[in-house]
Every structure is written in C-alpha cells, then in structure tokens.
Write a protein that holds these residues in place. Structure first.
Motif, PDB file in Angstrom:
ATOM      1  N   GLU A  25       0.702  -1.154   0.051  1.00 17.98           N
ATOM      2  CA  GLU A  25      -0.149  -0.085  -0.015  1.00 17.98           C
ATOM      3  C   GLU A  25       0.877   1.188  -0.091  1.00 17.98           C
ATOM      4  OE1 GLU A  25      -3.892   1.920   2.417  1.00 17.98           O
ATOM      5  OE2 GLU A  25      -3.539  -0.427   2.141  1.00 17.98           O
ATOM      6  N   PRO A  26       1.839   1.431   0.937  1.00 19.61           N
ATOM      7  CA  PRO A  26       2.647   2.675   0.680  1.00 19.61           C
ATOM      8  C   PRO A  26       3.302   2.830  -0.412  1.00 19.61           C
ATOM      9  CG  PRO A  26       3.367   1.437   2.847  1.00 19.61           C
ATOM     10  CD  PRO A  26       2.245   0.553   1.820  1.00 19.61           C
ATOM     11  N   LEU A  27       3.783   1.712  -1.110  1.00 15.25           N
ATOM     12  CA  LEU A  27       4.329   1.807  -2.384  1.00 15.25           C
ATOM     13  C   LEU A  27       3.657   2.301  -3.566  1.00 15.25           C
ATOM     14  CD1 LEU A  27       6.829   1.066  -4.243  1.00 15.25           C
ATOM     15  CD2 LEU A  27       5.806  -1.062  -4.602  1.00 15.25           C
ATOM     16  N   VAL A  28       2.230   1.805  -3.694  1.00 15.02           N
ATOM     17  CA  VAL A  28       1.247   2.203  -4.737  1.00 15.02           C
ATOM     18  C   VAL A  28       0.680   3.421  -4.464  1.00 15.02           C
ATOM     19  CG1 VAL A  28       0.992  -0.314  -5.799  1.00 15.02           C
ATOM     20  CG2 VAL A  28      -0.466   0.412  -4.067  1.00 15.02           C
ATOM     21  N   LYS A  29       0.410   3.749  -3.244  1.00 17.83           N
ATOM     22  CA  LYS A  29      -0.422   4.829  -2.884  1.00 17.83           C
ATOM     23  C   LYS A  29       0.313   5.874  -2.536  1.00 17.83           C
ATOM     24  CE  LYS A  29      -4.695   2.642  -1.451  1.00 17.83           C
ATOM     25  NZ  LYS A  29      -5.597   2.539  -0.672  1.00 17.83           N
ATOM     26  N   GLU A  30       1.655   5.806  -2.469  1.00 18.40           N
ATOM     27  CA  GLU A  30       2.757   7.222  -1.844  1.00 18.40           C
ATOM     28  C   GLU A  30       3.863   7.072  -2.598  1.00 18.40           C
ATOM     29  OE1 GLU A  30       3.367   6.555   2.383  1.00 18.40           O
ATOM     30  OE2 GLU A  30       1.341   5.995   2.616  1.00 18.40           O
ATOM     31  N   THR A  31       4.662   6.070  -2.626  1.00 18.41           N
ATOM     32  CA  THR A  31       6.094   6.346  -3.115  1.00 18.41           C
ATOM     33  C   THR A  31       5.982   6.388  -4.823  1.00 18.41           C
ATOM     34  OG1 THR A  31       6.779   4.801  -1.548  1.00 18.41           O
ATOM     35  CG2 THR A  31       8.191   5.167  -3.580  1.00 18.41           C
ATOM     36  N   ILE A  32       5.189   5.463  -5.270  1.00 21.94           N
ATOM     37  CA  ILE A  32       5.359   5.612  -6.952  1.00 21.94           C
ATOM     38  C   ILE A  32       4.660   6.796  -7.374  1.00 21.94           C
ATOM     39  CG2 ILE A  32       4.341   4.405  -9.141  1.00 21.94           C
ATOM     40  CD1 ILE A  32       4.694   1.601  -7.679  1.00 21.94           C
ATOM     41  N   PRO A  33       3.392   7.137  -6.622  1.00 24.22           N
ATOM     42  CA  PRO A  33       2.876   8.662  -7.304  1.00 24.22           C
ATOM     43  C   PRO A  33       3.714   9.780  -7.030  1.00 24.22           C
ATOM     44  CG  PRO A  33       1.349   7.077  -6.128  1.00 24.22           C
ATOM     45  CD  PRO A  33       2.356   6.448  -6.198  1.00 24.22           C
TER      46      PRO A  33
END
Length: 119
Positions: free
Chosen positions: A74-82
């Motif tokens: 979740e942190p990857l797809v909702k925060e880091t990548i965006p």
C-alpha cells in the motif's frame, strides 16, 4: 567478466561492467548526452532518481516474506510511486516531453526500462 556480473560491454577485447557506466559511455557514442556539463548533471540526477524508484519497487517485488510484502504494497502504490511519477511527469512537461533539455537523452531510455517494473 569483471566482478562476475552482467551487464558487460566488450569493445576491442576490453571489458567494462556496471550498467550506468555503460549507458553513459554509449550515450556519448550515440549523441544522447546533454549539450553541456549542467545538462549532463541533470541527466545523471534524473537517472539516479529513476534508480531510486526502481530500488523501492524492487524491494517490494523481491520481498520473500508474505507479511512484509503485504505491508510494503500500500505505501508503495499509494505514496511512493505516485510521489516519484508526479515529479518525473512535471519534469517531462517542463522539458517538452523529455526528462532533460527538450530532447531525447539516455535518461529517457533508462526511464523506459523502468516501465517493466511498473507492470
């Protein structure tokens, strides 16, 4: 094979390793560098930023423990990548559709290679 890893570039019997060094060398050979030292610095910064993002994606992709992998998702797809893609997109918009200097550079090609990680 230097250091026992790929990729390796061999020219006239001389071998060199490390993908970024190889990319920079080939960029010089094929006109994919910046017009001056500052643009080359911008290209290097863009490439390093792309590598940072790829490292974060790889940390998730290669996580072997299911619980840890789930916690990273979740942190990857909702925060880091965006976060990274918004900034890279803004950079591309400022540069006429390219990462640096309004023309195709090796940084753009490195970014295209990152797209495999995003699929």
């Amino acid at each position: 094979m230097p250091f026992g890893q790929v990729p390796v570039l061999e020219i006239d019997g001389k071998k060199m390793h490390q993908s970024t060094a190889i990319c920079r060398y080939l960029a010089k050979q094929y006109g994919l560098l910046g017009k001056d030292d500052w643009e080359n610095l911008e290209i290097d910064a863009a490439v390093d930023t792309i590598h940072d993002l790829r490292t974060k994606i790889a940390s998730y992709a290669y996580e072997s423990h299911a619980e840890a992998k789930e916690a990273k998702y979740e942190p990857l797809v909702k925060e880091t990548i965006p976060y990274y893609l918004e900034r890279l997109d803004a950079q591309v918009k400022r540069n006429g559709g390219y990462l640096v200097g309004g023309k195709l550079t090796w940084a753009d090609l490195v970014f295209v290679a990152l797209l495999d990680y995003l699929n």
